[in-house]
Write a protein that holds these residues in place. Structure first.
Motif, PDB file in Angstrom:
ATOM      1  N   ALA A 196       0.759  -1.201  -0.094  1.00  0.00           N
ATOM      2  CA  ALA A 196      -0.085   0.005   0.093  1.00  0.00           C
ATOM      3  C   ALA A 196       0.993   1.311  -0.016  1.00  0.00           C
ATOM      4  CB  ALA A 196      -1.022  -0.110   1.170  1.00  0.00           C
ATOM      5  N   SER A 197       2.110   1.236   0.724  1.00  0.00           N
ATOM      6  CA  SER A 197       2.904   2.423   0.763  1.00  0.00           C
ATOM      7  C   SER A 197       3.749   2.599  -0.481  1.00  0.00           C
ATOM      8  CB  SER A 197       4.221   2.231   1.750  1.00  0.00           C
ATOM      9  OG  SER A 197       4.997   1.164   1.546  1.00  0.00           O
ATOM     10  N   GLU A 198       3.645   1.636  -1.408  1.00  0.00           N
ATOM     11  CA  GLU A 198       4.300   1.697  -2.876  1.00  0.00           C
ATOM     12  C   GLU A 198       3.579   2.513  -3.611  1.00  0.00           C
ATOM     13  OE1 GLU A 198       6.497  -2.511  -2.834  1.00  0.00           O
ATOM     14  OE2 GLU A 198       5.145  -2.034  -3.924  1.00  0.00           O
ATOM     15  N   VAL A 199       2.255   2.852  -3.396  1.00  0.00           N
ATOM     16  CA  VAL A 199       1.173   3.518  -4.200  1.00  0.00           C
ATOM     17  C   VAL A 199       0.910   4.916  -3.820  1.00  0.00           C
ATOM     18  CG1 VAL A 199      -0.969   3.243  -5.513  1.00  0.00           C
ATOM     19  CG2 VAL A 199       0.230   1.277  -4.772  1.00  0.00           C
ATOM     20  N   PRO A 200       1.423   5.841  -4.906  1.00  0.00           N
ATOM     21  CA  PRO A 200       0.947   7.157  -4.318  1.00  0.00           C
ATOM     22  C   PRO A 200      -0.648   7.400  -4.305  1.00  0.00           C
ATOM     23  CG  PRO A 200       1.886   7.111  -6.642  1.00  0.00           C
ATOM     24  CD  PRO A 200       2.046   5.718  -6.185  1.00  0.00           C
ATOM     25  N   GLU A 201      -0.809   8.452  -3.747  1.00  0.00           N
ATOM     26  CA  GLU A 201      -2.180   8.863  -3.732  1.00  0.00           C
ATOM     27  C   GLU A 201      -2.663   9.394  -5.322  1.00  0.00           C
ATOM     28  OE1 GLU A 201      -3.496  11.956  -0.906  1.00  0.00           O
ATOM     29  OE2 GLU A 201      -3.113  10.541   0.760  1.00  0.00           O
ATOM     30  N   HIS A 202      -4.056   8.954  -5.371  1.00  0.00           N
ATOM     31  CA  HIS A 202      -4.476   9.397  -6.979  1.00  0.00           C
ATOM     32  C   HIS A 202      -5.748  10.401  -6.910  1.00  0.00           C
ATOM     33  CE1 HIS A 202      -4.281   7.979 -11.234  1.00  0.00           C
ATOM     34  NE2 HIS A 202      -5.553   8.287 -10.938  1.00  0.00           N
ATOM     35  N   ASP A 203      -5.539  11.318  -7.292  1.00  0.00           N
ATOM     36  CA  ASP A 203      -6.605  12.395  -7.148  1.00  0.00           C
ATOM     37  C   ASP A 203      -7.289  12.736  -8.644  1.00  0.00           C
ATOM     38  OD1 ASP A 203      -8.026  13.190  -5.446  1.00  0.00           O
ATOM     39  OD2 ASP A 203      -7.066  15.268  -5.133  1.00  0.00           O
TER      40      ASP A 203
END
Length: 267
Positions: free
Chosen positions: A250-257
């Motif tokens: 989960a920490s590998e995936v940046p927030e996606h807006d």
């Protein structure tokens, strides 16, 4: 309505049924929600009361009636076959999201899950009316774009799904975590992103989903404690190695807006 309307070919739909106004002669206006469409219809008959905090799910037998005077098609339901076990997440219409791609990819992500108890958990969660109707436009954090909750779930879930060296059960559990980890924002939208607000959202989510989570605990004692650790991760230390693995991914995936990139080939 035209006194001599043309009756078209009957059809069946798997639907969520939302009762509307009770009309004279014991008829009901009903709204039917299915994957591809929302249908306004009439039904003559009794509608069973929904269980508290649950949606009604059924196979609807529809007769379209073409009214040429009004230049529209009416729909009459001749019968409902009620199915509490019908998977709610597969009945969400494309129109519920800020973009149809969000809903399509969210449905497909949950439908990829094979573990029976985890699929049942997701269906139970989306049978909760607030989740079924509002998950798709909620935000994953304060002041984010509408729809970012489902988009971040999809981006993380698709990233995780490609980690084929993990067991299939662990991948399924990770997808459930991707869908549920910020679901408290369905009920607790605020501009305040303080730790205290996040704790309130987490506590409220656990209360709102108490029934589905309790059922999951009883049917899946192996994975329920891991999911609980994951959902409580912002407030408590993680001790289970499998939960630690999923949090690392989960920490590998940046927030996606922003909007999702359209790529159905990977499915």
């Amino acid at each position: 309505m035209n006194p001599h309307p043309q009756i078209l070919r009957p059809r069946t739909l798997n639907v969520v049924v939302q009762p509307g106004q009770l009309l004279p002669e014991h008829s009901h206006q009903v709204k039917l929600y299915s994957e591809r469409r929302v249908v306004d219809a009439w039904y003559w008959g009794d509608l069973p009361a929904a269980l508290p905090g649950r949606l009604r799910k059924a196979v609807a037998y529809l007769v379209p009636v073409d009214d040429r005077d009004e230049n529209r098609t009416h729909h009459v339901v001749t019968r409902f076959d009620w199915f509490e076990d019908m998977e709610a997440f597969n009945l969400v219409p494309d129109t519920f999201g800020t973009d149809a791609e969000d809903v399509y990819r969210g449905r497909e992500l949950m439908d990829w899950v094979k573990h029976p108890a985890i699929r049942q958990l997701l269906s139970d969660v989306f049978t909760e009316p607030d989740v079924f109707f509002n998950y798709w436009t909620a935000t994953h954090r304060p002041l984010a774009e509408a729809g970012s909750l489902v988009r971040n779930a999809v981006v993380f879930g698709e990233h995780l799904r490609n980690r084929t060296f993990l067991t299939r059960d662990l991948l399924d559990l990770g997808i459930a975590y991707a869908v549920l980890r910020d679901i408290g924002n369905v009920w607790y939208q605020t501009s305040d992103d303080s730790p205290n607000t996040r704790r309130k959202a987490l506590s409220g989510m656990l209360q709102k989903l108490k029934g589905p989570l309790a059922h999951f605990k009883s049917t899946c004692p192996e994975y329920a404690p891991i999911l609980r650790e994951l959902l409580l991760a912002p407030a408590r230390p993680i001790t289970d190695r499998r939960a630690q693995i999923l949090l690392r991914y989960a920490s590998e995936v940046p927030e996606h807006d922003g909007p999702l990139i359209v790529d159905h080939a990977s499915w």
